[in-house]
Structure formats: structure tokens, C-alpha cells
Motif scaffolding. Sequence first.
Motif, PDB file in Angstrom:
ATOM      1  N   THR A  97     -81.754 -97.859 -42.374  1.00  0.00           N
ATOM      2  CA  THR A  97     -82.966 -98.574 -42.472  1.00  0.00           C
ATOM      3  C   THR A  97     -83.491 -98.472 -43.988  1.00  0.00           C
ATOM      4  OG1 THR A  97     -85.252 -98.685 -41.999  1.00  0.00           O
ATOM      5  CG2 THR A  97     -84.534 -96.579 -42.241  1.00  0.00           C
ATOM      6  N   ILE A  98     -84.225 -99.405 -44.405  1.00  0.00           N
ATOM      7  CA  ILE A  98     -84.856 -99.418 -45.680  1.00  0.00           C
ATOM      8  C   ILE A  98     -86.274 -98.878 -45.570  1.00  0.00           C
ATOM      9  CG2 ILE A  98     -85.478-100.901 -47.441  1.00  0.00           C
ATOM     10  CD1 ILE A  98     -83.005-102.584 -47.114  1.00  0.00           C
ATOM     11  N   ALA A  99     -86.585 -98.092 -46.445  1.00  0.00           N
ATOM     12  CA  ALA A  99     -88.113 -97.415 -46.306  1.00  0.00           C
ATOM     13  C   ALA A  99     -88.501 -97.093 -48.063  1.00  0.00           C
ATOM     14  CB  ALA A  99     -87.806 -96.331 -45.498  1.00  0.00           C
ATOM     15  N   PHE A 100     -89.758 -96.584 -47.888  1.00  0.00           N
ATOM     16  CA  PHE A 100     -90.212 -96.008 -48.977  1.00  0.00           C
ATOM     17  C   PHE A 100     -90.277 -94.558 -49.251  1.00  0.00           C
ATOM     18  CE2 PHE A 100     -92.614-100.211 -48.790  1.00  0.00           C
ATOM     19  CZ  PHE A 100     -92.203-100.699 -50.251  1.00  0.00           C
ATOM     20  N   SER A 101     -90.127 -93.872 -48.141  1.00  0.00           N
ATOM     21  CA  SER A 101     -89.883 -92.460 -48.325  1.00  0.00           C
ATOM     22  C   SER A 101     -89.306 -91.769 -47.275  1.00  0.00           C
ATOM     23  CB  SER A 101     -91.452 -91.694 -48.432  1.00  0.00           C
ATOM     24  OG  SER A 101     -91.948 -91.851 -47.068  1.00  0.00           O
ATOM     25  N   LYS A 102     -89.044 -90.542 -47.367  1.00  0.00           N
ATOM     26  CA  LYS A 102     -88.024 -89.902 -46.404  1.00  0.00           C
ATOM     27  C   LYS A 102     -88.690 -90.189 -44.809  1.00  0.00           C
ATOM     28  CE  LYS A 102     -86.987 -85.476 -45.047  1.00  0.00           C
ATOM     29  NZ  LYS A 102     -88.393 -85.315 -44.485  1.00  0.00           N
ATOM     30  N   LYS A 103     -89.951 -89.449 -44.851  1.00  0.00           N
ATOM     31  CA  LYS A 103     -90.654 -89.740 -43.596  1.00  0.00           C
ATOM     32  C   LYS A 103     -90.818 -90.995 -42.922  1.00  0.00           C
ATOM     33  CE  LYS A 103     -91.420 -85.828 -41.858  1.00  0.00           C
ATOM     34  NZ  LYS A 103     -90.631 -85.147 -40.718  1.00  0.00           N
ATOM     35  N   ASP A 104     -91.101 -91.926 -44.031  1.00  0.00           N
ATOM     36  CA  ASP A 104     -90.905 -93.688 -43.442  1.00  0.00           C
ATOM     37  C   ASP A 104     -89.674 -93.774 -42.735  1.00  0.00           C
ATOM     38  OD1 ASP A 104     -91.988 -95.970 -43.523  1.00  0.00           O
ATOM     39  OD2 ASP A 104     -91.212 -96.428 -45.366  1.00  0.00           O
ATOM     40  N   ALA A 105     -88.502 -93.419 -43.476  1.00  0.00           N
ATOM     41  CA  ALA A 105     -87.206 -93.696 -42.999  1.00  0.00           C
ATOM     42  C   ALA A 105     -87.031 -93.023 -41.783  1.00  0.00           C
ATOM     43  CB  ALA A 105     -86.236 -93.187 -44.099  1.00  0.00           C
ATOM     44  N   GLU A 106     -87.604 -91.772 -41.444  1.00  0.00           N
ATOM     45  CA  GLU A 106     -87.244 -91.132 -40.243  1.00  0.00           C
ATOM     46  C   GLU A 106     -88.125 -91.909 -39.057  1.00  0.00           C
ATOM     47  OE1 GLU A 106     -88.147 -87.194 -40.186  1.00  0.00           O
ATOM     48  OE2 GLU A 106     -87.090 -86.806 -41.780  1.00  0.00           O
ATOM     49  N   ARG A 107     -89.275 -92.400 -39.579  1.00  0.00           N
ATOM     50  CA  ARG A 107     -90.112 -92.916 -38.468  1.00  0.00           C
ATOM     51  C   ARG A 107     -89.206 -94.467 -37.838  1.00  0.00           C
ATOM     52  NH1 ARG A 107     -93.361 -97.045 -38.506  1.00  0.00           N
ATOM     53  NH2 ARG A 107     -93.278 -97.268 -40.713  1.00  0.00           N
ATOM     54  N   LYS A 108     -88.786 -95.127 -39.357  1.00  0.00           N
ATOM     55  CA  LYS A 108     -88.340 -96.588 -38.999  1.00  0.00           C
ATOM     56  C   LYS A 108     -86.766 -96.498 -38.135  1.00  0.00           C
ATOM     57  CE  LYS A 108     -90.143 -99.217 -42.695  1.00  0.00           C
ATOM     58  NZ  LYS A 108     -90.009 -99.566 -44.039  1.00  0.00           N
ATOM     59  N   LEU A 109     -86.115 -95.150 -38.270  1.00  0.00           N
ATOM     60  CA  LEU A 109     -84.804 -94.838 -37.845  1.00  0.00           C
ATOM     61  C   LEU A 109     -84.987 -94.677 -36.099  1.00  0.00           C
ATOM     62  CD1 LEU A 109     -82.896 -92.500 -40.007  1.00  0.00           C
ATOM     63  CD2 LEU A 109     -82.259 -94.683 -39.850  1.00  0.00           C
ATOM     64  N   ALA A 110     -86.245 -93.866 -36.010  1.00  0.00           N
ATOM     65  CA  ALA A 110     -86.635 -93.435 -34.616  1.00  0.00           C
ATOM     66  C   ALA A 110     -86.796 -94.947 -33.861  1.00  0.00           C
ATOM     67  CB  ALA A 110     -87.741 -92.726 -34.736  1.00  0.00           C
TER      68      ALA A 110
END
Lengths: 368, 361
Positions: A70-83
Motif C-alpha cells: 500500500t502507499i501511505a504517509f507513515s508506518k501506522k497509516d500503512a498498517e491501517r491501509k494494509l489491514a
Amino acid sequence: MRNLKRLVIVFSLVFLLVGCNDQKIIETLGLMSVMCFDKATDSVEGNMLVTSTFPSITEESNRKETTIDTIAFSKKDAERKLAAKTEQEIVNGQIRSLIFSEDFAADGINQIIHSVERDQEIGSQVKVVISEGEASAILEAIPTESTGNYVDKMLRKESDQFNIPYLDIHYFSRDMHDDGIEPVAPLVGIEDGEVVVKGAALFRDDRYVGKLTIQESKLLLLMRGKVKKSDLVIKIPQETGYRTLYFTYNHSKAETKVKKKGTEIEQVDIHVSMVGSLLEDTGTKMNGNSSTDNNEVQKLIDGYLSNEAVRLIEILKEKKADSLGIKGYVRNSLTYQEWKKIKEEDLFQKIPINVTFSVILQNKGMLE
Amino acid sequence: MSEKIAPFHLAILIYMIQSGVTLYKLPRMLAVNFGTNGWIMVLIVSFIVIINILLISLVIRFRIGENVFEIMEGLISVKVMLPFYMLLAVTWSLLAILVSKDFILITQVLSLQNTNSSMLIVILMVLTFYLGMKDVYTISKATNIFFILTIWMTLLMIYHIPHTSFLRLTPFIFKEGKNAVEGIIQVYTGFLGFELVLFLFPYVDQSKPKWFHSVYYGHLITTIVYASTCFMSYLYFSLDQLKITSYPVLNLIAYVEIELIERIESFVFNLFLMKILVTLVLYIWASCLLLERAIPKLSRKQSLVILIVTGMLLSLKVNVMADVGNWLLIVGFVAAGLAVGLPIILLIVIGIRTYRGDHRA
């Protein structure tokens, strides 16, 4: 006595029951084992491309790794989008390694490191790795099912053999925040579809600035401190071809001394003493009358290492990466006022560094 | 009820009251407030505490009367002392409640995030109530078991030795610190608990003339545990890293990875509950003594409930980490003032009474 018993019962019952309040059912969890960070350009969704893998447990319960990105702005943002992309609940408590691509790390990885450190779920022995080329390509090239563990084990093996420096989140953060040393990370790459450990990645603060080959990173480790056991293949050019020596050393110590003239720093001396054995020598034609000359071999190795060390220090100075922690030694030789005065200058590039070696051949294996 | 606390057990009791959740934050406090080589401050403050304990030992040596109350009431009548007793009782029980809130909030950083924190505190209070119902001899026996269950954690530090470096210590002393005064108060509050010996001594076996030495030994154990942990933190973390790490000792424990268990910090931290419990119970117990002296009609059960409820009501609004920290700083400061002030006041009272010609007990 009866009261005490009652106390124990109340204690255990109440506490055990509260534990049930926060449930996590393992079948519904997606245990991430690795996170890869690549640079994402021209995207409004974010500035990093995050790839992760986790075992997906299917109905037949045969474990398979699922890889999503996924493409994201931060690590946590990425985790949310992956989920959001999977039916499992993504948890990060089992992360073993973080892989950064060279491009991504060159912009600084401070933000990610702090995010990982802040996260109470993630332990501090998570490995930080830099990859040549794309980080997500590493995931694809790893053959096994448990990707995170594979990288973790591979790096641990290499750092146990003192080929590359050991580095985890704690080490990285510690050296990043220290004003006397810069972090050095392991570097991996892909050769013919296989993941290979390539050497060391140099950092200045949190920015990736350059790389070292395995041979260079071994030398760096020699100069940084104690090495328990490692080996060197030494190639010395001859009239025809090379003379190859294989030197394994069991003890090596580095002593760093700061030479001062008054308050001026004159130079920094690093003295490396190593004891080991010669297990291969292609240079001598052995017969009953002549055997390998200890002194000659010691001199050869010594000369080779000295030359290499000069080259290594040139690389470090050019990249402005004080991976040896020279500034730390300088700091500890000064008073606080003196240190504050010179701290901000490009101290490391200015100081002449002199490296000397003393090589002692303990034995030459089973031949003289 | 006639059984008395042995000096050896007194030492352990003192250590267990002193050491608490402060330990988890101590290295960071030192790094922020004193900067480089802040661990030395632990030794300096520990020395100040020793002087404080010396004052208490003087009170006990020259005492006129069986306990603190008899000393005071020989000069000032109970009615005048009454509000003072109540105030002291409330302060100490508030301190105890705040310490437990602090502990619960840190627990919730690690686990049980979805559980309401007040529920956890109520559970802790139930434990306090049960242990507080016992006489002090039984409490001290329980403390011994808790001591054995927790003291081994200090040895976990051996694991970190390969990851340390003297280079990080730097030769600078107390440079880059922010607020030394606040720091000293914070470290001092970390040592608090020894002052309770003023209330404990009538329950101690005094057949050996040197029984008071065990208070020093207890304090010595605390000093060793605190100083070695902080020293280790300075070797293991770099200074700036230490400044931004909220609970350095948790990070230290979290770094330990054994083959069998990987994340032992959540387990080890929960064991700390026992240390907190001892601190909690002993402070509440002393508060109970005060309250019962002020209002003799109260039974132990009633006074325990009153004090726990008062403490919880007073700190009802304090539920955020930062608030608890600020309150602890203020209440801790008051408690530190009491630890210094009480023995001085008592000594003055003893002085006046000796001058008047009162007989020594």
C-alpha cells in the motif's frame, strides 16, 4: 490463615478474569513478520510504498504467506491501509525486520524508527536492513514461508561471524541520537534471484549516505572494537596472478587513542592487534627445505590491511559518516566547553586518523 | 499480636516500601534533569536520605513515650493535634492512591488498553484492603515473600552487559541538564518510605540494641538497586535517547530475549504489582493509625474504607498520565517535606519536654 487463603483466591480470580477483557484470537490475526519501505513518487496517497507479508491461515489450515502493499504517509497509516486490504486483523507484534530501500533511506528514516520505538507492541530487537534496489523485491526473492524469520536469521548468522555489524532498532536509535557515532546497517541485495548479504550501509544521522563491501565492513568491525572470530581472504598481486592468503583470527582488539597538542587535536590513532592462523597460502611452493616464513606473512597481511584501512577511512570521510565513533573518543578526551566549541564543525573530516595493525600468526594449520 | 518484626525483616520492609514504580522512570528523570552522568545523583540523594534517617534514629533514641503519638501529646493536647493527624492521613493515602494510579497507567501502556483504568484501580484497592486488614507483623511476612518474588529482576541486567559501552558515559558530569532542583525532589520522592519507620518502631523487636541499623540496610538495598539500574541505563542508552524514552527500565527489560519467552516485560512489570502493593498498604496503614488516633471510635475496617475512598475521590479527575505525574510531583514534594519535617518537629518536642523534666520511657 483462612483469611490469607481467601486473599489468594480473590487475588487470582479477580486478576485472571480481568485478563479476559482484552481478547486476541490468534486465528483472526495477520501476524506481520516484515515491513518493506520503498519510495513512492508522484502519488497523492502518500510518500512511501509499504509491503508486508503475513501467514494467512486458510480453511485447510495450510500456511501460506500473503504479500500485500500500500502507499501511505507513515508506518501506522500503512498498517491501517494494509489491514483494510485483508480479512485478518493486522498486528505488528511479530515483526522481525524492517527493510528500507536505498532511495527511501537516503531521505532519512528517523520518522519510521521513532514510530517503531513508540509502538509498545514491537520489541526492540527488530532488525533494520537496507536493500540495494527495491525493498519489496527482497520479499519475492526469499524462498521460505516465513520471510521475516529468514532475514532475521541470515543477518544474525552474518553478524555472529563478524562480517557485517549487528543492528537492531535499539542500536540504530542509540547511535542516531549519540553525537559521537553514526549507525551502520547491514546491506542486502539480490544476485541471480537470490538474496545475498552485500555489506554495510553507512548513515549520517538517519540518512543513508553510502555502502561498504563485505571485506570493507569486516575491516570496519576490526577497527571498531573487539572481534571474537572472523576470517579474511587476502589477495596480493604478483608477477602472474594473485597470491591468496586465508587468515582466520580468534582475538582482535582495537585501541583508539586521541593525540593532543595542548587543546588542539593532533591525530587519532587506532591500533588493531589480531591473533590468528594461516589456513591457506597459494604463494609458496613448499618443499622440505623451505617453509612459509612467519614474518613475511605477517608483514604481507599487515601491509594489506594498512592499505585497505587508509582506503576505508577515505570512503568514510568522503561520505561524512563517522561509523567508527571517532567523535566519541574525541569527546571523551576533552572538557565540556572544548567539546561544545568544536562539536558542530565537520570534526570527523578534519582529524587525521592513523591506523596501525599488529598481526600475530599463532599457527599455520597442519603444514609448516 | 505480641509478635514483633525482626530487624532483618524490617530491612526488607523498608526496601519494599521505598522502591516502587519510580524506578521505571528514574533513568529518564536523571537524564532530563541532570544530563550526563546523572546516575551519580542517585548516590548523592541517597546520602541526603541517610542524614534524614539519622534524624529519625535520634527521635527514636531520645523518645519519651511508647510511640510518636505519645511524644507529641505530652506537649500538645490531642484536640490541637487532631486536624494535623487528619491532614497527614489524607496526604499519605492520597500519595498511595496516586502511586497506584501511576502503576496502572503504565500497565495500560503495555496491555489491557481496552479495560477501564478505574476498574483496575478498584481491584488493586481490594487487595490493599485485604492486606491492610492484617496486623503489621503479617504484612511484613507477606512482604518477605514479595521480596523474594521480585528481587531477582535486578539480575536481568547481566543480559545487557554485552550491549554496553563506557564510551557513552562521557567524562562530563551533570552537563546538558534542565532542572536540577526538580530532579533532586523527584529522586528524593523515589526514596520515600523510610519515614514510616517512625510509626513502625513500636512493632519492631528491639531486643537487639542495634536493631535500627536494619533501616540503613534497607535503604542500602534500595540505593544499590536504583544506582545500578541507572548506571546500566547510562551505559546502554545514549543520552539523547534516554531523554526521549518514557520508561527506560521497561525498554531494558523488553530487550531481554530468551529462547522460551520473548516479550517478558509484560510479565515482569506485573510482578511489580507486589512492590506497589507493599508501598500502598504501608502508607495506608500509617494513615489508619493517624486516623484512629484522631477518632478512636473507628475500627480498622472503617478507617481503611474511609481513607481509600477519600484518596480515590480526591484523585477522581486525575486519570491522564501527565496529570498523575504533576500531582505526584506536588504530593511527593509534600511527603518529602514531611519526611524531613516530622523528625525535626519531634526532636524539638523532645527537646522541650526534656528541658521541662519529663521522664524518658
